[in-house]
Motif scaffolding. Structure first.
Motif, PDB file in Angstrom:
ATOM      1  N   SER A  90       0.834  -1.205   0.000  1.00 38.59           N
ATOM      2  CA  SER A  90       0.000   0.000   0.000  1.00 38.59           C
ATOM      3  C   SER A  90       0.865   1.249   0.000  1.00 38.59           C
ATOM      4  CB  SER A  90      -0.909  -0.017   1.227  1.00 38.59           C
ATOM      5  OG  SER A  90      -0.131  -0.015   2.419  1.00 38.59           O
ATOM      6  N   GLY A  91       0.161   2.411  -0.043  1.00 38.46           N
ATOM      7  CA  GLY A  91       0.848   3.689   0.107  1.00 38.46           C
ATOM      8  C   GLY A  91       1.491   4.203  -1.158  1.00 38.46           C
ATOM      9  N   PHE A  92       0.792   4.071  -2.312  1.00 36.97           N
ATOM     10  CA  PHE A  92       1.321   4.560  -3.594  1.00 36.97           C
ATOM     11  C   PHE A  92       0.438   5.695  -4.115  1.00 36.97           C
ATOM     12  CE2 PHE A  92       2.620   0.146  -3.213  1.00 36.97           C
ATOM     13  CZ  PHE A  92       3.972   0.240  -3.471  1.00 36.97           C
ATOM     14  N   ARG A  93       1.068   6.651  -4.755  1.00 38.53           N
ATOM     15  CA  ARG A  93       0.336   7.778  -5.333  1.00 38.53           C
ATOM     16  C   ARG A  93      -0.085   7.464  -6.763  1.00 38.53           C
ATOM     17  NH1 ARG A  93       1.739  12.557  -8.357  1.00 38.53           N
ATOM     18  NH2 ARG A  93       0.250  14.240  -7.923  1.00 38.53           N
ATOM     19  N   SER A  94       0.887   7.275  -7.617  1.00 35.95           N
ATOM     20  CA  SER A  94       0.626   6.919  -9.013  1.00 35.95           C
ATOM     21  C   SER A  94       1.705   5.931  -9.440  1.00 35.95           C
ATOM     22  CB  SER A  94       0.643   8.159  -9.919  1.00 35.95           C
ATOM     23  OG  SER A  94       0.369   7.792 -11.266  1.00 35.95           O
ATOM     24  N   PRO A  95       1.531   4.663  -9.083  1.00 37.06           N
ATOM     25  CA  PRO A  95       2.586   3.672  -9.364  1.00 37.06           C
ATOM     26  C   PRO A  95       2.628   3.346 -10.850  1.00 37.06           C
ATOM     27  CG  PRO A  95       0.667   2.607  -8.408  1.00 37.06           C
ATOM     28  CD  PRO A  95       0.378   4.080  -8.384  1.00 37.06           C
ATOM     29  N   PHE A  96       3.260   4.264 -11.601  1.00 34.96           N
ATOM     30  CA  PHE A  96       3.183   4.204 -13.055  1.00 34.96           C
ATOM     31  C   PHE A  96       4.190   3.205 -13.616  1.00 34.96           C
ATOM     32  CE2 PHE A  96       3.725   5.859 -17.418  1.00 34.96           C
ATOM     33  CZ  PHE A  96       2.432   5.637 -17.826  1.00 34.96           C
ATOM     34  N   ARG A  97       3.672   2.055 -13.879  1.00 30.98           N
ATOM     35  CA  ARG A  97       4.326   0.905 -14.481  1.00 30.98           C
ATOM     36  C   ARG A  97       5.100   0.105 -13.440  1.00 30.98           C
ATOM     37  NH1 ARG A  97       0.572   1.194 -18.107  1.00 30.98           N
ATOM     38  NH2 ARG A  97       1.051   2.427 -19.968  1.00 30.98           N
ATOM     39  N   LEU A  98       4.849  -1.165 -13.475  1.00 27.16           N
ATOM     40  CA  LEU A  98       5.530  -2.110 -12.610  1.00 27.16           C
ATOM     41  C   LEU A  98       6.047  -3.254 -13.454  1.00 27.16           C
ATOM     42  CD1 LEU A  98       3.080  -4.420 -10.606  1.00 27.16           C
ATOM     43  CD2 LEU A  98       2.360  -3.095 -12.581  1.00 27.16           C
ATOM     44  N   SER A  99       7.066  -3.903 -12.963  1.00 34.77           N
ATOM     45  CA  SER A  99       7.603  -5.125 -13.568  1.00 34.77           C
ATOM     46  C   SER A  99       8.009  -6.043 -12.422  1.00 34.77           C
ATOM     47  CB  SER A  99       8.796  -4.818 -14.473  1.00 34.77           C
ATOM     48  OG  SER A  99       9.869  -4.256 -13.729  1.00 34.77           O
ATOM     49  N   LEU A 100       8.377  -7.263 -12.738  1.00 30.93           N
ATOM     50  CA  LEU A 100       8.778  -8.215 -11.718  1.00 30.93           C
ATOM     51  C   LEU A 100      10.280  -8.440 -11.786  1.00 30.93           C
ATOM     52  CD1 LEU A 100       5.954 -10.901 -11.964  1.00 30.93           C
ATOM     53  CD2 LEU A 100       6.040  -8.833 -10.554  1.00 30.93           C
ATOM     54  N   GLY A 104       7.694   2.311 -10.366  1.00 33.19           N
ATOM     55  CA  GLY A 104       7.991   3.731 -10.387  1.00 33.19           C
ATOM     56  C   GLY A 104       6.787   4.494  -9.871  1.00 33.19           C
ATOM     57  N   ASP A 105       6.941   5.252  -8.768  1.00 39.20           N
ATOM     58  CA  ASP A 105       5.814   5.989  -8.201  1.00 39.20           C
ATOM     59  C   ASP A 105       6.004   7.477  -8.471  1.00 39.20           C
ATOM     60  OD1 ASP A 105       3.403   6.292  -6.959  1.00 39.20           O
ATOM     61  OD2 ASP A 105       4.178   6.160  -4.917  1.00 39.20           O
ATOM     62  N   VAL A 106       5.057   8.052  -9.227  1.00 43.63           N
ATOM     63  CA  VAL A 106       5.144   9.454  -9.626  1.00 43.63           C
ATOM     64  C   VAL A 106       4.813  10.339  -8.432  1.00 43.63           C
ATOM     65  CG1 VAL A 106       4.233  11.229 -11.171  1.00 43.63           C
ATOM     66  CG2 VAL A 106       4.538   8.886 -11.992  1.00 43.63           C
ATOM     67  N   GLY A 107       5.686  11.311  -8.176  1.00 39.10           N
ATOM     68  CA  GLY A 107       5.555  12.131  -6.986  1.00 39.10           C
ATOM     69  C   GLY A 107       4.655  13.332  -7.162  1.00 39.10           C
ATOM     70  N   TRP A 108       4.485  14.057  -6.067  1.00 41.69           N
ATOM     71  CA  TRP A 108       3.607  15.227  -6.043  1.00 41.69           C
ATOM     72  C   TRP A 108       4.430  16.503  -6.181  1.00 41.69           C
ATOM     73  CZ3 TRP A 108       0.989  17.837  -1.320  1.00 41.69           C
ATOM     74  CH2 TRP A 108      -0.040  18.686  -1.748  1.00 41.69           C
ATOM     75  N   THR A 155       8.769   6.750 -15.096  1.00 43.61           N
ATOM     76  CA  THR A 155       8.115   5.579 -15.675  1.00 43.61           C
ATOM     77  C   THR A 155       8.922   4.354 -15.271  1.00 43.61           C
ATOM     78  OG1 THR A 155       7.292   6.819 -17.589  1.00 43.61           O
ATOM     79  CG2 THR A 155       7.384   4.424 -17.800  1.00 43.61           C
ATOM     80  N   GLY A 156       8.295   3.481 -14.474  1.00 44.60           N
ATOM     81  CA  GLY A 156       8.983   2.268 -14.051  1.00 44.60           C
ATOM     82  C   GLY A 156       9.376   1.414 -15.238  1.00 44.60           C
ATOM     83  N   PHE A 181      16.478  -0.730 -15.993  1.00 41.21           N
ATOM     84  CA  PHE A 181      16.350   0.467 -16.823  1.00 41.21           C
ATOM     85  C   PHE A 181      14.991   1.109 -16.565  1.00 41.21           C
ATOM     86  CE2 PHE A 181      19.841  -1.520 -18.921  1.00 41.21           C
ATOM     87  CZ  PHE A 181      20.526  -0.528 -19.629  1.00 41.21           C
ATOM     88  N   PHE A 182      14.976   2.429 -16.415  1.00 43.53           N
ATOM     89  CA  PHE A 182      13.725   3.161 -16.236  1.00 43.53           C
ATOM     90  C   PHE A 182      13.878   4.547 -16.848  1.00 43.53           C
ATOM     91  CE2 PHE A 182      16.348   4.403 -12.719  1.00 43.53           C
ATOM     92  CZ  PHE A 182      16.002   5.705 -12.409  1.00 43.53           C
ATOM     93  N   GLY A 183      12.766   5.271 -16.976  1.00 46.11           N
ATOM     94  CA  GLY A 183      12.819   6.550 -17.669  1.00 46.11           C
ATOM     95  C   GLY A 183      12.019   7.625 -16.973  1.00 46.11           C
TER      96      GLY A 183
END
Length: 947
Positions: free
Chosen positions: A240-250, A260-264, A324-325, A343-345
């Protein structure tokens, strides 16, 4: 993924405001930093554009189909497209969507068994009669082998939407068939929105990483899984506790999500996600309390798992504004330093980084400074090509961008077949049997040997009279410029030999099965020709590292050989005939292995290896192949010894022959949890049967396992302890082991026989903790300094009783407190410490407004007076409450208290107070047993008098 604008410059601010609307708005290329600049990458790396089937500013996601079946892509406006391996694209479905801001068709995953089920998972914002809904859906792709449409099979998640940002943000279909989903907080990005607190609520899906079965239920082993309610939201929550977890991988080593969690306002995060952990939003951003949110009552005591990496907002070289995760690079064509790197962007700043971390989750190589790549476009999704190359969706161009390393590229192989029409002196050249190990399209160039050339395949060329013999050359080139060549002799006035090859057809082979072929060859000039056979074993440990081993050869109309036992290999058999003019014709048959998936599993995380497959724990193995497998002597916890394989084999190292289907070998480790469960019949009766596997949190070293009636927890410091019922539910609701550490006791009965409790090891944020329960009070947690004060006051036996609340923040945000069942409380502030207050003194303090009133916070627990007659508490605003059986509880404070203290408190001639302070002409007064003290407002004079 929406952003809050910064203020570095007017143009950047305007660009950020446009991006605020979501993933896709009108293009802002002219306003974006270095929008037209060429990408900057390390030497040897190049970026290549590939088609996606989507338009600029519409591409949101993509996924490769297995077996070279092309790819599927999504458009924000609802378009699902299929791109063939050759690059042609067509739309196969259009789904209704709401496209405001972040919303639309945004998530795609291909099921691991797609080849047989044709299943894919999609995430979209669907219009409803009430507005819209976030939906996770399972579809079947229709049409075979080429996709032609979608058929809805099941809605897995359907959650009404409120905000226009931070909805469903990513899907991963795991190799084990389960589905991972990232869900944003669905709250406003323009203000402090208390709705964002649902990111911390395990009974709401927003702000979570969810782990589901293919039918949308919770996965046994999830930290809040309830076997009685597998469809409940909490059964599905993994973290829990994510704002905008934009893209996940394993992570390929642990199977755990990387997000990758997009910040405020300030920080972007890369998070390694552990079961049951809170990643802090909205109370924390990065590693700091979030201004505006941290003061909300719902953030009191909120924990935060530190990110793997934080990147500060801004326009500097190392800043990021919308992460972007990405994915872990799994290929071998990149230089060694990038193999296994993540790798992330950054979508807003057009950047690309890589980093490294170990299996324990510790950062071993931070993101590069300056970044690995700049001005690389707007990445919104990362995936891997067949050879492992990093590929990302560039929403700005609507194309896929592939990161390749030129020097690591394997050259293609050129093959050519010819046929000749002597009457016209025309030769047909066919290069279709040429191939590229990376599966890339090839460019064909011909030198016909007579001073002319051509391109493409097949091609025809008419030779002029007088050209009796020529050596033609074929050059094939892959997109990175690597080439392969071959030559062929042609005699324009001579018929090419005709070779007919009889093959086993489109079948696959097990080790030792016979591969039988036949061939007949005739030539218009020479008649029947002898056939020469050659073979080779093509060993491909991965598709970028194929190499050939020469095999047996022979002559005659038939040829047979057993299929190779070489791992990761296929066989090629080539029949060749040559006429009297030296013109050769060949035909090649490729025999493919019949492979099945060999998976090594264990009941506890451990190093399990298939050495011949590079030490991995899962691999496709040819039927009939003999392979060694090896299990570590101890599980990853260092204390659980190997206890044998689940099928009865006792040795850690064993040899197996792959059978006619997939096979899973499970190594069993005698974990402390299993040892205790097996040794205690009473415990087994209490907890029932296991309902999920043992779960390991590598960061904390805590292991736990779910049973029908509760859980067992273990850590090296605490040992194995059982939890169940209301105490377990309270523990999990407040954050479980991530907040309070592992249980340090089983659930026990209190000495008075009324209640039940568990003690916990604690964490640096809480100190030691406990949860106590009675039928009347329910279950409540007490920890840290307040718990120490309660313990010093003899727990529930003393004047406090049982806790009736969890530890809570005071309304002024300064302190913390627990209330207890005997009309008692413990209050704490960082300045005063923790102190107990109860009975009549607490009643008087409460009547005066608790800590908000004239007294403030207690600075002592209740004490006896030196004369043994009374009781008192002192308070932080220069105040006290004194009690005796005859006078009751009376407050005294300020100048009157100071005079009474100077006179010797209750030992003075005045005795104990018999009233609280009250107004009198010109000032204030308190009465005592044998006199009074009076304060005058105009002069500040204080007098004391006997009656």
């Amino acid at each position: 993924m929406a952003l809050v604008p910064r203020r570095p410059a007017v143009t950047v601010l305007l660009a950020a405001l446009l991006v605020l609307a979501g993933l896709l708005t009108a293009p802002v290329a002219s306003l974006s930093p270095n929008a037209d600049a060429a990408p900057a990458l390390p030497p040897g790396f190049v970026l290549r554009d590939e088609p996606s089937g989507q338009q600029p500013w519409d591409l949101t996601d993509f996924a490769y189909l297995p077996d070279g079946g092309g790819l599927l892509s999504l458009g924000k406006e609802g378009t699902v497209a299929w791109v063939a391996p050759g690059g042609s694209a067509r739309t196969i479905a259009r789904l209704p969507v709401v496209t405001t801001a972040d919303l639309g068709l945004v998530g795609l995953a291909v099921a691991p068994d797609f080849s047989t089920t044709r299943r894919v998972y999609l995430a979209r914002s669907a219009p409803t009669s009430a507005g819209r809904s976030y939906r996770l859906e399972r579809y079947a792709v229709t049409g075979s082998p080429e996709p032609t449409g979608l058929r809805l099979e099941k809605v897995l998640l359907d959650e009404p939407g409120v905000a226009t940002v931070h909805g469903l943000t990513g899907i991963v279909a795991a190799p084990d068939g389960t589905v991972w989903v990232s869900f944003g907080d669905d709250a406003s990005y323009t203000r402090v929105d208390p709705r964002a607190l649902i990111a911390l609520d395990p009974d709401r899906p927003q702000g979570k990483i969810l782990h589901l079965t293919p039918d949308g239920l919770g996965v046994p082993g999830n930290p809040y899984y309830d076997p009685a309610q597998p469809g409940a939201v909490r059964s599905k929550v993994f973290a829990s506790g994510f704002r905008s977890p934009f893209r996940l991988s394993l992570d390929p080593r642990t199977g755990l999500p990387v997000v990758g969690d997009v910040g405020w306002n300030t920080w972007e995060e890369i998070d390694l996600v552990r079961p049951g952990r809170s990643y802090g939003w909205p109370c924390w951003e990065g590693t700091a309390p979030t201004p505006g949110y941290a003061d909300l009552a719902g953030c009191a005591g909120a924990t935060n798992t530190p990110p793997l990496v934080t990147l500060r907002h801004g326009t500097g070289v190392d800043n990021a504004n919308s992460v972007t995760g990405g994915i872990v690079y799994s290929g071998t064509s990149y230089p060694e330093q990038y193999r296994g790197a993540y790798f992330f962007g950054d979508y807003a700043r057009h950047k690309l980084w890589s980093l490294r971390y170990d299996v324990a989750g510790d950062l071993t190589q931070p993101p590069q400074s300056p970044p690995f790549g700049v001005d690389i476009g707007r990445p919104v999704r990362f995936a891997a090509a067949a050879n492992g190359d990093i590929v990302y969706a560039d929403i700005g161009t609507g194309r896929l961008t592939r990161l390749s390393y030129v020097e690591g590229n394997t050259p293609p192989v050129a093959n050519v077949e010819t046929s000749t029409d002597p009457a016209t002196r025309t030769v047909t050249f066919d290069a279709s049997s040429s191939y590229d190990f990376d599966g890339e399209p090839l460019r064909y160039e011909w030198d016909f040997g007579d001073g002319t050339g051509g391109t493409g395949s097949p091609v025809t060329h008419t030779y002029a009279a007088g050209v009796e013999r020529a050596t033609a050359r074929l050059t094939v080139t892959d997109p990175l410029g690597a080439t392969g060549t071959t030559t062929v002799t042609v005699v324009p006035g001579n018929h090419s030999p005709v070779l007919d090859l009889t093959t086993p057809g489109d079948v696959e082979f097990a080790v030792g099965e016979t591969v039988s072929l036949g061939a007949t060859a005739t030539d218009a000039e020479d008649g029947a020709l002898p056939v020469r056979w050659t073979s080779s074993v093509q060993h491909c440990p991965d598709q970028t590292a194929c190499h050939a081993h020469p095999g047996v050869s022979g002559d005659g109309p038939a040829f047979a050989l057993p299929f190779t036992d070489h791992p990761d290999s296929r066989m090629t058999v080539t029949a060749t005939v040559t006429d009297s003019d030296g013109v050769s014709v060949g035909r090649t048959y490729t025999a493919w292995p019949r492979e099945h998936l060999l998976t090594l599993d264990s009941n506890a995380p451990a190093v399990l290896r298939i050495p011949v497959e590079g030490g991995v724990s899962a691999a496709l193995v040819t039927e009939g192949a003999t392979v060694d497998v090896l299990a570590a002597e101890h599980a990853g916890d260092g204390v659980s010894p190997f206890a044998g394989w689940a099928d009865g084999e006792p040795a850690r190292s064993r040899t197996i022959t792959m059978g006619a289907g997939d096979r899973t070998l499970t190594a069993r480790y005698d974990t402390p949890i299993e040892q205790r469960y097996a040794a205690e019949p009473g415990l087994r009766s209490l907890l029932g049967e296991p309902t999920g596997p043992e779960v390991v949190d590598d960061t904390s070293g805590v292991h736990y396992r779910l049973y029908e009636g509760g859980r067992l927890y273990w850590s090296a410091a605490t040992g194995v302890h059982a939890m169940k019922g209301a105490i377990l539910r309270k523990y999990l609701d407040l954050g479980g082991h991530g907040r309070f550490g592992a249980p340090a006791t089983d659930e026990r009965a209190t000495p008075d026989g009324v209640g039940r409790y568990n003690h916990f090891a604690g964490t640096p944020a809480t100190g030691q903790a406990s949860v106590y329960w009675t039928p009347r009070t329910g279950a409540h947690a007490v920890w840290g300094a307040i718990r120490r004060e309660w313990a010093a006051l003899r727990w529930e036996h003393g004047p406090m009783g049982y806790p009736t609340t969890d530890e809570r923040p005071t309304p002024d945000g300064v302190g913390r407190y627990n209330h207890f069942s005997k009309g008692a409380s413990v209050y704490w502030t960082s300045r005063t410490g923790a102190h107990g207050v109860w009975g009549a003194i607490r009643g008087r303090w409460a009547a005066l407004g608790w800590e908000h009133g004239r007294l403030g916070y207690p600075t002592t627990r209740e004490r006896g007076t030196p004369d043994g007659v009374g009781r008192y508490n002192h308070f932080s605003k220069g105040a006290s409450v004194y009690w005796t059986p005859r006078t009751g509880a009376r407050e005294v404070y300020g100048a009157i208290r100071n005079r009474w203290r100077a006179l010797g408190w209750e030992r003075s001639y005045l005795g104990y107070p018999v009233t609280g302070e009250y107004g009198s002409p010109g000032g204030r007064r308190s009465d005592f047993q044998r006199g009074y003290i009076r304060w005058y407002r105009s002069t500040g004079t204080v007098i004391d008098r006997r009656y």
